[in-house]
Design an enzyme around this catalytic site. Structure first.
Site, PDB file in Angstrom:
ATOM      1  N   PRO A   1       0.780  -1.228   0.000  1.00  0.00           N
ATOM      2  CA  PRO A   1       0.000   0.000   0.000  1.00  0.00           C
ATOM      3  C   PRO A   1       0.814   1.282   0.000  1.00  0.00           C
ATOM      4  CG  PRO A   1      -0.248  -1.197   2.076  1.00  0.00           C
ATOM      5  CD  PRO A   1       0.446  -2.109   1.113  1.00  0.00           C
ATOM      6  N   ASN A   2       0.346   2.183  -0.825  1.00  0.00           N
ATOM      7  CA  ASN A   2       0.855   3.559  -0.954  1.00  0.00           C
ATOM      8  C   ASN A   2       2.174   3.662  -1.707  1.00  0.00           C
ATOM      9  OD1 ASN A   2      -1.314   4.907   0.463  1.00  0.00           O
ATOM     10  ND2 ASN A   2      -0.543   3.884   2.284  1.00  0.00           N
TER      11      ASN A   2
ATOM     12  N   ARG B   1       5.491  12.116  -3.478  1.00  0.00           N
ATOM     13  CA  ARG B   1       5.304  12.780  -2.183  1.00  0.00           C
ATOM     14  C   ARG B   1       6.406  12.303  -1.221  1.00  0.00           C
ATOM     15  NH1 ARG B   1       1.956  15.195  -4.482  1.00  0.00           N
ATOM     16  NH2 ARG B   1      -0.230  15.643  -4.048  1.00  0.00           N
TER      17      ARG B   1
ATOM     18  N   TYR C   1      11.226   8.943   1.408  1.00  0.00           N
ATOM     19  CA  TYR C   1      11.238   7.824   0.452  1.00  0.00           C
ATOM     20  C   TYR C   1      12.032   8.094  -0.829  1.00  0.00           C
ATOM     21  CZ  TYR C   1       7.599   6.174   3.587  1.00  0.00           C
ATOM     22  OH  TYR C   1       6.921   5.760   4.710  1.00  0.00           O
TER      23      TYR C   1
ATOM     24  N   ASN D   1       8.226  -5.210  -0.710  1.00  0.00           N
ATOM     25  CA  ASN D   1       8.037  -4.122   0.252  1.00  0.00           C
ATOM     26  C   ASN D   1       6.549  -4.121   0.616  1.00  0.00           C
ATOM     27  OD1 ASN D   1       7.715  -1.826   1.746  1.00  0.00           O
ATOM     28  ND2 ASN D   1       9.010  -0.545   0.454  1.00  0.00           N
TER      29      ASN D   1
ATOM     30  N   ALA E   1       2.930  -0.632   5.041  1.00  0.00           N
ATOM     31  CA  ALA E   1       2.463  -0.667   6.434  1.00  0.00           C
ATOM     32  C   ALA E   1       1.924  -2.043   6.850  1.00  0.00           C
ATOM     33  CB  ALA E   1       1.398   0.406   6.646  1.00  0.00           C
TER      34      ALA E   1
ATOM     35  N   HIS F   1       3.709  -4.309   9.487  1.00  0.00           N
ATOM     36  CA  HIS F   1       3.559  -4.201  10.936  1.00  0.00           C
ATOM     37  C   HIS F   1       2.222  -4.734  11.443  1.00  0.00           C
ATOM     38  CE1 HIS F   1       6.862  -1.593   9.913  1.00  0.00           C
ATOM     39  NE2 HIS F   1       6.068  -0.768   9.261  1.00  0.00           N
TER      40      HIS F   1
ATOM     41  N   ASP G   1       1.275 -15.545   6.816  1.00  0.00           N
ATOM     42  CA  ASP G   1       0.829 -16.909   6.515  1.00  0.00           C
ATOM     43  C   ASP G   1       0.971 -17.214   5.018  1.00  0.00           C
ATOM     44  OD1 ASP G   1       0.267 -17.243   9.184  1.00  0.00           O
ATOM     45  OD2 ASP G   1      -1.900 -16.959   8.990  1.00  0.00           O
TER      46      ASP G   1
ATOM     47  N   GLU H   1      12.481  -9.083   2.175  1.00  0.00           N
ATOM     48  CA  GLU H   1      11.672  -7.924   2.600  1.00  0.00           C
ATOM     49  C   GLU H   1      12.526  -6.662   2.469  1.00  0.00           C
ATOM     50  OE1 GLU H   1       9.967  -8.496   6.551  1.00  0.00           O
ATOM     51  OE2 GLU H   1       9.849  -6.330   6.825  1.00  0.00           O
TER      52      GLU H   1
ATOM     53  N   HIS I   1      12.644  -2.395   2.919  1.00  0.00           N
ATOM     54  CA  HIS I   1      12.067  -1.113   3.356  1.00  0.00           C
ATOM     55  C   HIS I   1      12.981   0.011   2.929  1.00  0.00           C
ATOM     56  CE1 HIS I   1       8.904  -3.077   5.442  1.00  0.00           C
ATOM     57  NE2 HIS I   1       9.798  -3.892   5.968  1.00  0.00           N
ATOM     58  N   ILE I   2      12.394   0.992   2.304  1.00  0.00           N
ATOM     59  CA  ILE I   2      13.164   2.127   1.784  1.00  0.00           C
ATOM     60  C   ILE I   2      13.712   2.957   2.938  1.00  0.00           C
ATOM     61  CG2 ILE I   2      12.994   4.237   0.401  1.00  0.00           C
ATOM     62  CD1 ILE I   2      10.563   2.812  -1.022  1.00  0.00           C
ATOM     63  N   SER I   3      12.854   3.253   3.887  1.00  0.00           N
ATOM     64  CA  SER I   3      13.257   4.086   5.027  1.00  0.00           C
ATOM     65  C   SER I   3      13.836   3.203   6.132  1.00  0.00           C
ATOM     66  CB  SER I   3      12.046   4.864   5.554  1.00  0.00           C
ATOM     67  OG  SER I   3      11.072   3.974   6.079  1.00  0.00           O
TER      68      SER I   3
ATOM     69  N   ARG J   1      12.290   5.397  13.071  1.00  0.00           N
ATOM     70  CA  ARG J   1      10.993   6.079  12.969  1.00  0.00           C
ATOM     71  C   ARG J   1      10.103   5.701  14.170  1.00  0.00           C
ATOM     72  NH1 ARG J   1       8.779   5.448   7.008  1.00  0.00           N
ATOM     73  NH2 ARG J   1       7.453   7.144   7.759  1.00  0.00           N
TER      74      ARG J   1
ATOM     75  N   ARG K   1       6.670   1.061  13.806  1.00  0.00           N
ATOM     76  CA  ARG K   1       7.326   0.560  12.582  1.00  0.00           C
ATOM     77  C   ARG K   1       8.517  -0.337  12.902  1.00  0.00           C
ATOM     78  NH1 ARG K   1       4.981   3.812   8.516  1.00  0.00           N
ATOM     79  NH2 ARG K   1       4.487   5.887   9.287  1.00  0.00           N
TER      80      ARG K   1
END
Ligand code: CA2
Length: 146
Positions: free
Chosen positions: A10-11, A18, A23, A74, A77, A80, A87, A98, A100-102, A107, A111
Site C-alpha cells: 500500500p501507498n 510525495r 522515500y 516491500n 504498512a 507491521h 501466513d 523484505e 524497506h526504503i526508510s 521512525r 514501525r
C-alpha cells in the site's frame, strides 16, 4: 528463463510523488526499470505488481509459488500488521526478501516490528530504493552459485 517478482504494498504507488525526504525521488517505474537493467545481464526476467489491497497481495504471493525464483517485497504498512501476509509467505517455497526504503528503526515505534521478517529469507532496511537493487543482486548471485 529465471524470473523475479517485485511486489509492493500500500501507498508505494506514490513513490517519487510525495515525501521525498523519507522515500526519495525515484518513482516505482524508475525502480522497475533499474531492476530490469540489473537483471537482464543475468538473463533474469522481472515482473512487477503493486497493490493497496491485502487480499490482492496474498493472491499474488500464492500465484508466485513455482513461478519465480524469488520475491522482492516491500509490504508497506502491512509489514507491521498483517498475519495474513505472513501466513501467505509461509505457504510458498519461493524465498522472499523484505525491503524497506526508510530506516523503520529510526521512525515511530510501531514501525520497529515486522510480522513478516521471520518468514522471509532476509530483510534490507533504510538504504533507500537502492535496497531493491541489492535484493535483485542477491537473487542474481544465487543463480551464479548454482
Ligand atoms: O520504508 C518503507 O519502505 C516502508 O515499507 C514504507 C511504508 C511504511 O508504512 C513502512 O513502515 C515502511 C509506507 C509506504 C508509503 O509510501 C509512500 C511513498 C511516497 C509518498 C507517500 C507514501
Amino acid at each position: 528463463m529465471n524470473s523475479i517478482l517485485l511486489l509492493n504494498g500500500p501507498n508505494l504507488n506514490r513513490l517519487g510523488k510525495r515525501e521525498p525526504g523519507i522515500y526519495g525521488s525515484e518513482t516505482l517505474e524508475n525502480v522497475e526499470a533499474k531492476l530490469q537493467n540489473i537483471l537482464k545481464a543475468y538473463n533474469v526476467n522481472i515482473d512487477s505488481f503493486q497493490s493497496n489491497h491485502e487480499g490482492e497481495l496474498i493472491d499474488k504471493i500464492h500465484q508466485a509459488d513455482d513461478n519465480y525464483m524469488g520475491i522482492i517485497f516491500n509490504p508497506g504498512a502491512y509489514t507491521h500488521t498483517s498475519i495474513a501476509l505472513r501466513d501467505a509467505i509461509s505457504s510458498i517455497d519461493v524465498p522472499v526478501v523484505e525491503v524497506h526504503i526508510s530506516n523503520v528503526h529510526a521512525r515511530e515505534s510501531f514501525r520497529h516490528h515486522s510480522l513478516l521478517a521471520a518468514v522471509c529469507e532476509g530483510q534490507i532496511v533504510g538504504l533507500g530504493t537502492k535496497g531493491y537493487e541489492l535484493a535483485a543482486e542477491y537473487f542474481a548471485s544465487k543463480i551464479q552459485e548454482r
